[in-house]
Scaffold this motif. Structure first.
Motif, PDB file in Angstrom:
ATOM      1  N   THR A 171       9.133   1.637   4.080  1.00 18.22           N
ATOM      2  CA  THR A 171       9.415   0.304   3.546  1.00 18.22           C
ATOM      3  C   THR A 171       8.615   0.122   2.254  1.00 18.22           C
ATOM      4  O   THR A 171       7.426   0.402   2.209  1.00 18.22           O
ATOM      5  N   HIS A 172       9.300  -0.348   1.213  1.00 16.15           N
ATOM      6  CA  HIS A 172       8.691  -0.466  -0.120  1.00 16.15           C
ATOM      7  C   HIS A 172       8.898  -1.857  -0.690  1.00 16.15           C
ATOM      8  O   HIS A 172       9.840  -2.545  -0.306  1.00 16.15           O
ATOM      9  N   VAL A 173       8.052  -2.229  -1.654  1.00 18.96           N
ATOM     10  CA  VAL A 173       8.265  -3.503  -2.354  1.00 18.96           C
ATOM     11  C   VAL A 173       9.401  -3.341  -3.366  1.00 18.96           C
ATOM     12  O   VAL A 173       9.696  -2.241  -3.820  1.00 18.96           O
ATOM     13  N   LEU A 233       0.829  -1.216   0.000  1.00 20.46           N
ATOM     14  CA  LEU A 233       0.000   0.000   0.000  1.00 20.46           C
ATOM     15  C   LEU A 233       0.859   1.259   0.000  1.00 20.46           C
ATOM     16  O   LEU A 233       0.547   2.240  -0.676  1.00 20.46           O
ATOM     17  N   HIS A 234       1.962   1.231   0.748  1.00 16.25           N
ATOM     18  CA  HIS A 234       2.851   2.391   0.809  1.00 16.25           C
ATOM     19  C   HIS A 234       3.418   2.688  -0.589  1.00 16.25           C
ATOM     20  O   HIS A 234       3.392   3.828  -1.060  1.00 16.25           O
ATOM     21  N   THR A 235       3.895   1.637  -1.259  1.00 18.88           N
ATOM     22  CA  THR A 235       4.454   1.832  -2.592  1.00 18.88           C
ATOM     23  C   THR A 235       3.358   2.276  -3.561  1.00 18.88           C
ATOM     24  O   THR A 235       3.606   3.097  -4.466  1.00 18.88           O
ATOM     25  N   PRO A 273      11.774  11.845  -1.449  1.00 17.50           N
ATOM     26  CA  PRO A 273      12.373  11.441  -0.183  1.00 17.50           C
ATOM     27  C   PRO A 273      11.414  10.542   0.582  1.00 17.50           C
ATOM     28  O   PRO A 273      10.230  10.839   0.666  1.00 17.50           O
ATOM     29  N   CYS A 274      11.923   9.448   1.121  1.00 22.14           N
ATOM     30  CA  CYS A 274      11.071   8.562   1.912  1.00 22.14           C
ATOM     31  C   CYS A 274      11.932   7.611   2.723  1.00 22.14           C
ATOM     32  O   CYS A 274      12.859   7.015   2.194  1.00 22.14           O
ATOM     33  N   GLY A 275      11.591   7.472   3.998  1.00 18.11           N
ATOM     34  CA  GLY A 275      12.313   6.546   4.868  1.00 18.11           C
ATOM     35  C   GLY A 275      11.537   5.264   5.117  1.00 18.11           C
ATOM     36  O   GLY A 275      11.903   4.478   5.978  1.00 18.11           O
ATOM     37  N   LEU A 286       0.949   4.239  -2.882  1.00 18.70           N
ATOM     38  CA  LEU A 286       0.741   5.683  -2.722  1.00 18.70           C
ATOM     39  C   LEU A 286       1.781   6.476  -3.521  1.00 18.70           C
ATOM     40  O   LEU A 286       1.462   7.524  -4.081  1.00 18.70           O
ATOM     41  N   HIS A 287       3.030   5.969  -3.554  1.00 16.08           N
ATOM     42  CA  HIS A 287       4.040   6.643  -4.387  1.00 16.08           C
ATOM     43  C   HIS A 287       3.555   6.710  -5.835  1.00 16.08           C
ATOM     44  O   HIS A 287       3.691   7.733  -6.497  1.00 16.08           O
ATOM     45  N   VAL A 288       3.022   5.588  -6.325  1.00 20.32           N
ATOM     46  CA  VAL A 288       2.567   5.546  -7.716  1.00 20.32           C
ATOM     47  C   VAL A 288       1.371   6.479  -7.903  1.00 20.32           C
ATOM     48  O   VAL A 288       1.324   7.273  -8.848  1.00 20.32           O
TER      49      VAL A 288
HETATM   50 ZN    ZN Z   1       7.844   5.603   0.661  1.00 17.03          ZN
END
Ligand code: ZN
Length: 236
Positions: free
Chosen positions: A205-207, A103-105, A201-203, A107-109
């Motif tokens: 966790t991503h796939v 889900l986090h990744t 910028p992001c700290g 949101l980047h997309v």
């Molecule tokens: Zn991120």
């Protein structure tokens, strides 16, 4: 408290690790290193267990940032507490964390489909959202879902890249999220790069490959105020 080594920063796929107990505080157990992500950047903290040499399991109900970049592993009510110096085996609730990573990744997309300043965001295991400073009439659930899923279908690998604080200051356009300060430290900033899609910028966790996200749905769009139009998504 002292800085905890963040093993998930190098490898978000670590499901277990060993670590030594540095201290036991009122607000949590401090370890020398961890795979537990502490609440931050809109992403909720990890849950899991710390296993003692005896096999006894200490349930961890939440993970939070402490002082001086220490990570606090918050034991569930009634859980046993370890001794200082003890070596523990760490296990995160991987199914929950992997959903958070997808889900986090996503949101980047999505932030590249809805082109507007991001005023907030949140990621929980079952849903995620971004708030945009945009006119409601420009938000169409089907278009956002289709656009995001079309980018996800490119199945490109994500990359972690580092730049200096000075480079980031020279490229303010990289910072889309006005409510979250980029993760700075030791003069460098961590960026997530999704080639030809996103760089910011992001700290978190991503796939490894955005294809792992699968398909997303837009579950709700609503106004949360003049500068906060909220788009909520879930994994399909
Ligand atoms: Zn991120």
């Amino acid at each position: 408290m002292a800085a905890t080594e963040l093993l998930f920063r190098e490898d978000a796929y670590l499901k277990t690790a060993t670590a030594r107990v540095v201290a036991v505080h009122a607000n949590g157990i401090e370890l020398d290193r961890t795979i537990f992500y502490p609440t931050g950047g809109g992403q909720v903290g990890d849950t899991g267990v710390l296993v003692r040499a005896s096999g006894e399991r200490i349930a961890i109900g939440d993970t939070r940032k402490g002082e001086a970049d220490a990570v606090m592993h918050v034991p569930a009510a009634g859980a046993a507490l370890p001794e200082i110096g003890e070596t523990l085996t760490l296990e995160i609730d991987w199914a929950r964390r992997y959903a958070l990573m997808r889900l986090h990744t996503a949101l980047h997309v999505m932030s590249c489909v809805v082109v507007a300043p991001v005023t907030g965001g949140n990621i929980s295991p079952d849903k995620a959202r971004l708030d945009f400073d945009i006119d409601m009439s420009l938000l169409d659930a089907a278009k956002i879902a289709d656009g995001t899923n079309a980018l996800i279908a490119r199945s490109v690998d994500t990359e972690t890249v580092w730049i200096s604080d000075e480079e980031l200051d020279a490229r303010p356009e990289l910072v889309k999220t006005m409510s979250v300060q980029p993760p700075r430290g030791a003069g460098r900033v961590r960026l997530l790069k999704i080639p030809d899609i996103d760089l910011q910028p992001c700290g978190g966790t991503h796939v490894k490959n955005i294809g792992e996200i699968g398909t997303i749905r837009v579950t709700r769009i609503r106004s949360e105020g003049r500068r906060n139009k909220r788009v909520e998504i879930a994994l399909a």
